[in-house]
Write an enzyme that holds these catalytic residues in place. Sequence first.
Site, PDB file in Angstrom:
ATOM      1  N   ILE A   1      17.656  55.458  -2.074  1.00 45.32           N
ATOM      2  CA  ILE A   1      16.590  55.313  -3.064  1.00 45.32           C
ATOM      3  C   ILE A   1      16.873  56.195  -4.274  1.00 45.32           C
ATOM      4  CG2 ILE A   1      14.103  55.320  -3.436  1.00 45.32           C
ATOM      5  CD1 ILE A   1      15.236  53.400  -1.224  1.00 45.32           C
ATOM      6  N   TYR A   2      17.335  57.403  -4.027  1.00 41.57           N
ATOM      7  CA  TYR A   2      17.730  58.301  -5.112  1.00 41.57           C
ATOM      8  C   TYR A   2      18.798  57.631  -5.974  1.00 41.57           C
ATOM      9  CZ  TYR A   2      20.056  62.309  -7.341  1.00 41.57           C
ATOM     10  OH  TYR A   2      20.631  63.171  -8.243  1.00 41.57           O
TER      11      TYR A   2
END
Length: 257
Positions: free
Chosen positions: A158-159
Amino acid sequence: MTNLLKGKTILITGASSGIGEAAARLFSQEGANLVITARRLPELERVADAIRVRGGAALPIQADTTNAGEIQHAVEAAVERWGRLDGALNNAGRTQGGGRLAEVTDEGFDSVVDVNFKGVWLAMRAELNSMISSEISGGSIVNVSSIGGTVGAPGQSIYGATKAAIIAMSRAAAAEYGREGIRVNSIAPGATMTGMMTGWQQRDPGIIDRLGALAALGRVGQPAEIAEAAAWLLSDRASFVTGMTLGVDGGAAPWPH
């Protein structure tokens, strides 16, 4: 110092530590007037005090980049104090904290996306509107992405997605606002010795050495080295550079799986 940013008014988000703090110290030494923001006011005031002791100008403003009103206030404060906003380093961000994609919770997803993507968008919106409305046209914005936005980093799905989104958004904004003299670029640091990295080291002992070994230079970076790249992109010496992503990663190879 070379007065690379002499007379420019620059906003830095996430300036209380790491790359943001290093950028604040360097930009001040290069002659910039600064508005520095972060959620943690005591740490932010510490950075501002250190800059002022050396004769620099820094206005600390507590602001959460996920709050449109707070980041708008910071931009307006820059204009009120120094007449205009010349540049911005949108650095505020957070890490994912590990976990494979299917293990990420809804709350974990939202917390990373809100800070790393929406927060940069809110900051850019306020900054661009200020630059457009200025009597003196032009400006420069640098957004902090990551090598994680260009290669697959396990435990950072997600980062990495948010950092890739920053690159795409920066390129689109560069195309949209170039005719108004506004340049928009991003930088993609590799492994850098920030609080995020030390936290990762605690969760995964030895990760700093492993990541450093992957780089052509054989080490991880320091926040001041990332700040140097941002300073150049914000300066007039990069006047014909826009829509680009500058890797500042020591010649890093893909991260270990």
